[in-house]
Design a protein around this motif. Sequence first.
Motif, PDB file in Angstrom:
ATOM      1  N   LYS A 181     -24.403  17.240  39.724  1.00  0.00           N
ATOM      2  CA  LYS A 181     -24.383  16.064  38.754  1.00  0.00           C
ATOM      3  C   LYS A 181     -25.754  16.129  37.928  1.00  0.00           C
ATOM      4  O   LYS A 181     -26.183  16.993  37.455  1.00  0.00           O
TER       5      LYS A 181
ATOM      6  N   HIS B  25     -13.627  17.185  35.142  1.00  0.00           N
ATOM      7  CA  HIS B  25     -14.270  16.241  36.215  1.00  0.00           C
ATOM      8  C   HIS B  25     -14.026  14.761  36.006  1.00  0.00           C
ATOM      9  O   HIS B  25     -14.065  14.289  34.893  1.00  0.00           O
ATOM     10  N   SER B  26     -13.802  13.813  37.021  1.00  0.00           N
ATOM     11  CA  SER B  26     -13.497  12.492  36.909  1.00  0.00           C
ATOM     12  C   SER B  26     -14.619  11.697  36.019  1.00  0.00           C
ATOM     13  O   SER B  26     -14.446  10.874  35.332  1.00  0.00           O
ATOM     14  N   GLU B  27     -15.879  12.511  36.123  1.00  0.00           N
ATOM     15  CA  GLU B  27     -16.860  12.014  35.410  1.00  0.00           C
ATOM     16  C   GLU B  27     -16.958  12.382  34.054  1.00  0.00           C
ATOM     17  O   GLU B  27     -18.049  12.129  33.075  1.00  0.00           O
ATOM     18  N   HIS B  28     -16.106  13.222  33.614  1.00  0.00           N
ATOM     19  CA  HIS B  28     -16.101  14.078  32.189  1.00  0.00           C
ATOM     20  C   HIS B  28     -14.759  14.416  32.022  1.00  0.00           C
ATOM     21  O   HIS B  28     -14.383  15.357  32.017  1.00  0.00           O
ATOM     22  N   ARG B  29     -13.938  13.401  31.696  1.00  0.00           N
ATOM     23  CA  ARG B  29     -12.464  13.527  31.483  1.00  0.00           C
ATOM     24  C   ARG B  29     -12.095  14.043  30.085  1.00  0.00           C
ATOM     25  O   ARG B  29     -12.950  13.834  29.174  1.00  0.00           O
TER      26      ARG B  29
ATOM     27  N   ASN C 113      -6.933  13.718  39.289  1.00  0.00           N
ATOM     28  CA  ASN C 113      -6.873  12.750  40.296  1.00  0.00           C
ATOM     29  C   ASN C 113      -5.857  12.785  41.320  1.00  0.00           C
ATOM     30  O   ASN C 113      -5.911  12.131  42.262  1.00  0.00           O
TER      31      ASN C 113
ATOM     32  N   PRO D  64     -11.015   9.606  42.184  1.00  0.00           N
ATOM     33  CA  PRO D  64     -12.189   9.034  41.771  1.00  0.00           C
ATOM     34  C   PRO D  64     -12.757   7.999  42.561  1.00  0.00           C
ATOM     35  O   PRO D  64     -13.965   7.824  42.662  1.00  0.00           O
TER      36      PRO D  64
END
Length: 211
Positions: A8, A85-89, A114, A135
């Motif tokens: 990350k 990734h859930s932090e970069h949808r 998800n 997430p």
Amino acid sequence: MFVLINLKAYPCDPIDIASIAAEVAANTGVRIAVAPQAADLAAVAETGVETWAQHVSSIEHGSHTGSTLAEAASRAGAEGTLLNHSEHRLRLADIDGSLRAAERAGLETIVCANNPKQIAAASRLDPDSVAVEPPELIGTGTPVSKADPDIVTDSVDAASGTPVLCGAGISTGEDLVAASDLGAEGVLLASGVAKADDPRTALESLVDPIA
């Protein structure tokens, strides 16, 4: 089992963790990869560890300031890339575009999702693998294999033959074995190694049950 360590934007030493991962992989025979920040791809790849990008954009060469070109990631030493990734949808069309960009550059792909419904949709785009990561469990230390095992088994069914990785809360060898028992072919983790006081011990303990 495939173990992918996502660094990350944590304040860790990517070269140190990559070097440890390369040594543990060589000593155990377990497939281990590291996904650093884009600026660290080349330096991480030089350690000999399997290196992945955290993202590539759905673009070709051209006027795309601020984007991550798949070919540039490949030239820097990346062998694969995470997507969505859930932090970069991403929107579905952008996932598809990034998959095609990665394919063009010869990068292996993992599309994150998800839940089983999203896993089914992602699998239809023909990535190399998919990863289920609720997430709400990311960074908690509570793995989905314990919190809700049905999410993993249902995702394996929904993937229709596409290999499934299990993420969110993975930190111990027990978590890795549980993911395997539920049908996952690998795991994604981040803080369990990247934020560990002793990353080497954390990684060795993680892979020990399958080494």
